[in-house]
Design an enzyme around this catalytic site. Structure first.
Site, PDB file in Angstrom:
ATOM      1  N   ASP A  45       0.797  -1.223   0.000  1.00  0.00           N
ATOM      2  CA  ASP A  45       0.000   0.000   0.000  1.00  0.00           C
ATOM      3  C   ASP A  45       0.832   1.277   0.000  1.00  0.00           C
ATOM      4  O   ASP A  45       0.276   2.381   0.051  1.00  0.00           O
ATOM      5  CB  ASP A  45      -0.965  -0.008   1.189  1.00  0.00           C
ATOM      6  CG  ASP A  45      -2.057  -1.048   1.000  1.00  0.00           C
ATOM      7  OD1 ASP A  45      -2.574  -1.137  -0.128  1.00  0.00           O
ATOM      8  OD2 ASP A  45      -2.384  -1.776   1.950  1.00  0.00           O
ATOM      9  N   ASP A  75      -6.329  -5.056  -5.558  1.00  0.00           N
ATOM     10  CA  ASP A  75      -6.133  -3.662  -5.123  1.00  0.00           C
ATOM     11  C   ASP A  75      -4.733  -3.146  -5.469  1.00  0.00           C
ATOM     12  O   ASP A  75      -4.511  -1.949  -5.590  1.00  0.00           O
ATOM     13  CB  ASP A  75      -6.296  -3.513  -3.603  1.00  0.00           C
ATOM     14  CG  ASP A  75      -7.326  -4.419  -2.958  1.00  0.00           C
ATOM     15  OD1 ASP A  75      -7.652  -5.454  -3.545  1.00  0.00           O
ATOM     16  OD2 ASP A  75      -7.785  -4.107  -1.856  1.00  0.00           O
ATOM     17  N   GLY A 116      -6.817 -18.701  -6.849  1.00  0.00           N
ATOM     18  CA  GLY A 116      -7.441 -17.466  -6.390  1.00  0.00           C
ATOM     19  C   GLY A 116      -8.239 -17.717  -5.126  1.00  0.00           C
ATOM     20  O   GLY A 116      -8.535 -18.866  -4.778  1.00  0.00           O
ATOM     21  N   THR A 175     -10.527 -15.291  -1.694  1.00  0.00           N
ATOM     22  CA  THR A 175     -10.961 -13.964  -1.256  1.00  0.00           C
ATOM     23  C   THR A 175     -10.525 -13.709   0.162  1.00  0.00           C
ATOM     24  O   THR A 175     -10.112 -14.617   0.880  1.00  0.00           O
ATOM     25  CB  THR A 175     -12.480 -13.782  -1.404  1.00  0.00           C
ATOM     26  OG1 THR A 175     -12.768 -12.376  -1.410  1.00  0.00           O
ATOM     27  CG2 THR A 175     -13.266 -14.438  -0.270  1.00  0.00           C
ATOM     28  N   ARG A 200     -15.556  -3.929  -4.435  1.00  0.00           N
ATOM     29  CA  ARG A 200     -14.469  -2.940  -4.476  1.00  0.00           C
ATOM     30  C   ARG A 200     -13.278  -3.477  -5.258  1.00  0.00           C
ATOM     31  O   ARG A 200     -12.586  -2.728  -5.953  1.00  0.00           O
ATOM     32  CB  ARG A 200     -14.075  -2.495  -3.073  1.00  0.00           C
ATOM     33  CG  ARG A 200     -13.189  -1.265  -3.104  1.00  0.00           C
ATOM     34  CD  ARG A 200     -13.137  -0.473  -1.807  1.00  0.00           C
ATOM     35  NE  ARG A 200     -12.571  -1.187  -0.703  1.00  0.00           N
ATOM     36  CZ  ARG A 200     -13.251  -1.695   0.314  1.00  0.00           C
ATOM     37  NH1 ARG A 200     -14.562  -1.561   0.364  1.00  0.00           N
ATOM     38  NH2 ARG A 200     -12.649  -2.330   1.304  1.00  0.00           N
ATOM     39  N   TRP A 253     -11.392  -1.618  -8.181  1.00  0.00           N
ATOM     40  CA  TRP A 253      -9.927  -1.420  -8.268  1.00  0.00           C
ATOM     41  C   TRP A 253      -9.430  -1.927  -9.623  1.00  0.00           C
ATOM     42  O   TRP A 253      -8.503  -1.358 -10.207  1.00  0.00           O
ATOM     43  CB  TRP A 253      -9.191  -2.162  -7.162  1.00  0.00           C
ATOM     44  CG  TRP A 253      -9.353  -1.709  -5.737  1.00  0.00           C
ATOM     45  CD1 TRP A 253      -9.560  -2.518  -4.652  1.00  0.00           C
ATOM     46  CD2 TRP A 253      -9.262  -0.368  -5.197  1.00  0.00           C
ATOM     47  NE1 TRP A 253      -9.617  -1.771  -3.498  1.00  0.00           N
ATOM     48  CE2 TRP A 253      -9.436  -0.449  -3.796  1.00  0.00           C
ATOM     49  CE3 TRP A 253      -9.051   0.894  -5.777  1.00  0.00           C
ATOM     50  CZ2 TRP A 253      -9.412   0.671  -2.960  1.00  0.00           C
ATOM     51  CZ3 TRP A 253      -9.031   2.011  -4.950  1.00  0.00           C
ATOM     52  CH2 TRP A 253      -9.208   1.892  -3.565  1.00  0.00           C
TER      53      TRP A 253
HETATM   54  N1  GLY Z   1      -7.179  -1.913  -0.372  1.00  0.00           N
HETATM   55  C1  GLY Z   1      -7.941  -2.383   0.736  1.00  0.00           C
HETATM   56  C2  GLY Z   1      -9.397  -2.292   0.521  1.00  0.00           C
HETATM   57  O1  GLY Z   1      -9.868  -1.860  -0.531  1.00  0.00           O
HETATM   58  O2  GLY Z   1     -10.109  -2.650   1.441  1.00  0.00           O
END
Ligand code: GLY
Length: 394
Positions: free
Chosen positions: A110, A171, A229, A231, A243, A247
């Protein structure tokens, strides 16, 4: 413009009012958010100081979301020229330079979210060399997370952590622009190669054949073989976390902006088409795209705000194609719905800009709350819509 065309022209007055309300909230938060960093999400609609953790006191600059606050300040400063807002944003550079110098909470991909908004942006806007130096340190830390032979950036945790080794997440695409910037500012090809290889690995493996995305994906760290893959924040391993899909839209579109790889543009379109196909009546996605109206589940307004920015970015790369107008119209409709029904424009008591997001439903964290990233991308979406000459921070 003819009288008929004038009547048909969409008005943005309600968005200008929403922007003014958001700017008033940002200004109102300056004193508190200079003294302490807010939590990732609101609690009952209001931000509280960031919880103490890992030896850092309450309100410290830790975690992945603190950079969204300076991001909001730069958006407001660019639009208003208000010196008090610029000074507040410049003070943030001190904190982020200190964080990277003292290596506080850097074991994460991040760094892109954090340092693009807090430091690359003031370097680009004002030539702040101290900010450039901090952002380059962060980019070098991010490069330490690039795993050979897998060709990916490890998302979370210490590089020796066996549970996280070889794992990345969708993300991460939003962290890669820090590497493109570092390549441009230093002339070093290694940043560029890592950025392109990581994006290509996600394009190949994190997008499923139907255009949905896995949230996370594992590679064998020794052989580089793609494994499976799964989650972390979505409903199920096989479902599509809203989300994450947003992203994907924005991250692949930005990948195209920087690398000019047509396949990245195609990936962004596939993510966008699935996201749009799963929207409910009011155009604001439920927190996992498996849900729709009647499910009784919560929306994720932050996914909607990210998708709006991604759709505008995507449309910008499609020139005169009909698809560009379609993506822009879809983005406009989502943004209208956010401003009208999910923002705090009519709720001056809240310290957030956008309510009704979901951070992590499986862990029951930040459910039906505002969030720092939701606020940032909502403000960026309004900037993109109202100020067509706005230049991307990413
Ligand atoms: N990048 C972390 C989230 O979207 O929760």
């Amino acid at each position: 413009m003819s009288a008929e065309a004038d009547r048909a022209a969409p008005t943005t007055d309600h968005l200008a009012a929403a922007w003014n309300a958001a700017v008033a909230t940002v200004r109102g938060n300056i004193a508190d958010f200079t003294a302490w960093y807010p939590d990732d999400t609101t609690t009952a609609g209001a931000y509280r100081p960031r919880t103490a953790r890992d030896g850092q006191p309450e309100g410290a600059n830790v975690g992945w979301t603190t950079g969204f606050w300076p991001g909001m300040l730069w958006l407001v400063w660019e639009a208003t020229g208000d010196d008090a807002v610029r000074e507040a944003a410049e003070r943030q550079v001190d904190s982020f330079a200190d964080r990277v110098r003292r290596e506080i909470d850097l074991d994460t991909h991040d760094l892109g979210f954090l340092y693009t908004l807090s430091c690359v942006t003031p370097y680009r806007l004002l030539g702040d060399e101290r900010a450039r130096d901090a952002a380059l340190k962060a980019a070098n830390h991010l490069m330490d997370r690039f795993l050979e032979p897998a060709g990916i950036l490890q998302a979370w945790g210490d590089l020796e952590n066996p549970l996280q080794r070889g794992r990345t997440i969708v993300d991460s695409l939003m962290n890669v622009p820090l590497l493109y910037w570092a390549a441009g500012t230093t002339g070093s090809r290694s940043f560029l190669d890592a950025a392109i290889r990581h994006t290509e690995q996600l394009r190949r493996h994190i997008i499923r054949p139907d255009g949905t995305t896995f949230h996370t994906y594992y590679w064998d760290p020794e052989t580089g073989e793609p494994l499976r893959g799964g989650t972390e924040q979505g409903h199920q391993d096989g479902s599509c976390w809203a989300r994450g899909q947003a992203w994907g839209v924005y991250g692949f579109a930005l990948g195209y902006r920087h690398a000019r790889e047509e396949s990245f543009l195609d990936a962004a379109r596939r993510c966008a088409d699935y996201f749009l196909a799963r929207l409910p009546e009011d155009r604001i996605a439920y927190w996992d795209l498996v849900f729709t109206d009647g499910s009784g589940q919560e929306r994720d307004s932050s996914a909607a705000a990210i998708a709006v920015c991604g759709l505008y970015e995507l449309a910008d790369h499609l020139g005169d194609q009909g698809a560009a107008s379609r993506y822009r119209a879809e983005a406009d409709a989502i943004l209208d719905s956010l401003a009208t029904s999910y923002s705090t424009a009519h709720d001056p008591g809240s310290t957030a800009l956008l309510l009704h997001g979901v951070y992590d439903k499986p862990k029951n964290v930040g459910v039906d709350e505002g969030s720092l990233w939701g606020d940032y991308f909502y403000l960026e979406a309004l900037s993109r819509r109202l100020r067509p000459d706005w230049r991307s921070y990413w």
